[in-house]
Design a protein around this motif. Structure first.
Motif, PDB file in Angstrom:
ATOM      1  N   ILE A  97       0.837  -1.202   0.000  1.00  0.00           N
ATOM      2  CA  ILE A  97       0.000   0.000   0.000  1.00  0.00           C
ATOM      3  C   ILE A  97       0.872   1.252   0.000  1.00  0.00           C
ATOM      4  O   ILE A  97       0.608   2.218  -0.726  1.00  0.00           O
ATOM      5  CB  ILE A  97      -0.977   0.005   1.201  1.00  0.00           C
ATOM      6  N   ALA A  98       1.937   1.258   0.798  1.00  0.00           N
ATOM      7  CA  ALA A  98       2.850   2.405   0.824  1.00  0.00           C
ATOM      8  C   ALA A  98       3.476   2.620  -0.557  1.00  0.00           C
ATOM      9  O   ALA A  98       3.574   3.755  -1.040  1.00  0.00           O
ATOM     10  CB  ALA A  98       3.935   2.203   1.881  1.00  0.00           C
ATOM     11  N   ASN A  99       3.881   1.537  -1.212  1.00  0.00           N
ATOM     12  CA  ASN A  99       4.478   1.648  -2.546  1.00  0.00           C
ATOM     13  C   ASN A  99       3.441   2.080  -3.577  1.00  0.00           C
ATOM     14  O   ASN A  99       3.747   2.875  -4.471  1.00  0.00           O
ATOM     15  CB  ASN A  99       5.126   0.334  -2.949  1.00  0.00           C
ATOM     16  N   LEU A 100       2.225   1.593  -3.436  1.00  0.00           N
ATOM     17  CA  LEU A 100       1.141   1.995  -4.335  1.00  0.00           C
ATOM     18  C   LEU A 100       0.873   3.496  -4.188  1.00  0.00           C
ATOM     19  O   LEU A 100       0.687   4.207  -5.177  1.00  0.00           O
ATOM     20  CB  LEU A 100      -0.122   1.182  -4.029  1.00  0.00           C
ATOM     21  N   ALA A 108      -8.458  -0.677   5.344  1.00  0.00           N
ATOM     22  CA  ALA A 108      -8.076   0.342   6.316  1.00  0.00           C
ATOM     23  C   ALA A 108      -7.220   1.450   5.707  1.00  0.00           C
ATOM     24  O   ALA A 108      -7.094   2.528   6.285  1.00  0.00           O
ATOM     25  CB  ALA A 108      -7.323  -0.301   7.485  1.00  0.00           C
ATOM     26  N   SER A 109      -6.658   1.215   4.540  1.00  0.00           N
ATOM     27  CA  SER A 109      -5.727   2.167   3.931  1.00  0.00           C
ATOM     28  C   SER A 109      -6.398   3.413   3.364  1.00  0.00           C
ATOM     29  O   SER A 109      -5.726   4.388   3.061  1.00  0.00           O
ATOM     30  CB  SER A 109      -4.953   1.480   2.803  1.00  0.00           C
ATOM     31  N   GLY A 110      -7.716   3.368   3.175  1.00  0.00           N
ATOM     32  CA  GLY A 110      -8.394   4.477   2.502  1.00  0.00           C
ATOM     33  C   GLY A 110      -8.352   4.335   0.995  1.00  0.00           C
ATOM     34  O   GLY A 110      -8.763   5.226   0.265  1.00  0.00           O
ATOM     35  N   GLY A 169     -14.771   5.169  -1.338  1.00  0.00           N
ATOM     36  CA  GLY A 169     -15.956   5.151  -2.184  1.00  0.00           C
ATOM     37  C   GLY A 169     -16.953   4.041  -1.998  1.00  0.00           C
ATOM     38  O   GLY A 169     -18.096   4.318  -1.943  1.00  0.00           O
ATOM     39  N   PRO A 170     -16.682   2.813  -1.938  1.00  0.00           N
ATOM     40  CA  PRO A 170     -15.484   1.984  -2.075  1.00  0.00           C
ATOM     41  C   PRO A 170     -15.157   1.680  -3.545  1.00  0.00           C
ATOM     42  O   PRO A 170     -15.974   1.931  -4.419  1.00  0.00           O
ATOM     43  CB  PRO A 170     -15.876   0.693  -1.360  1.00  0.00           C
ATOM     44  N   HIS A 171     -13.985   1.156  -3.784  1.00  0.00           N
ATOM     45  CA  HIS A 171     -13.545   0.852  -5.150  1.00  0.00           C
ATOM     46  C   HIS A 171     -13.970  -0.558  -5.557  1.00  0.00           C
ATOM     47  O   HIS A 171     -14.397  -1.354  -4.720  1.00  0.00           O
ATOM     48  CB  HIS A 171     -12.035   1.016  -5.252  1.00  0.00           C
ATOM     49  N   SER A 172     -13.835  -0.869  -6.838  1.00  0.00           N
ATOM     50  CA  SER A 172     -14.090  -2.222  -7.332  1.00  0.00           C
ATOM     51  C   SER A 172     -12.812  -3.032  -7.145  1.00  0.00           C
ATOM     52  O   SER A 172     -11.724  -2.523  -7.397  1.00  0.00           O
ATOM     53  CB  SER A 172     -14.450  -2.200  -8.817  1.00  0.00           C
TER      54      SER A 172
END
Length: 136
Positions: free
Chosen positions: A57-60, A98-100, A104-107
């Protein structure tokens, strides 16, 4: 700009939407899989899918920032986890949620797989995101 759809005739997904619709003319970013390597190329969290998910997630977040986007603009992800145990997949999904990511949520699709590209790698996430215009 983004409309997230949960289809009334389908079973409601737990924490994602069935589809995301984006208006024509919107800039999109298609990101390569984010992996659990640090800036030196070292594997983060050997044997720990939750720690690896946090690094992914941090790298994304870094990948998105480099193209002028952010986690909140993610439309869709594919989350790959080296495991055949639903509890392990769920623990990685909790980090994603939990990352946010994809406010929206996303697909999303969550997959258990046999292996990934780096020795010891347990998690990888690919993403498609909107790149907002300045000021959006």
């Amino acid at each position: 700009m983004i409309r997230r759809v949960t289809v009334p005739g389908l079973f409601p997904p737990p924490a994602y939407s069935h589809a995301s619709v984006v208006e024509a003319g919107t800039r999109l970013a298609f990101l390569a899989g984010a992996v659990p390597l640090d800036e030196r190329g070292e594997l983060v969290g050997p044997g720990d899918p939750v720690r690896q998910a946090a690094q992914v997630i941090a790298n994304l977040r870094e990948q998105l920032g480099a193209v002028g986007s952010g986690l909140e603009h993610v439309l869709a992800t594919e989350v790959y986890v080296v495991s055949d145990r639903p509890a392990v997949l769920s623990s990685v999904w909790e980090v994603v949620e939990a990352s946010g990511l994809g406010k929206g949520p996303h697909s999303s699709t969550l997959l258990g797989v046999a292996c990934l590209g780096y020795t010891g790698q347990l998690v990888e996430i690919t993403a498609t995101a909107v790149v907002p215009e300045a000021g959006e």
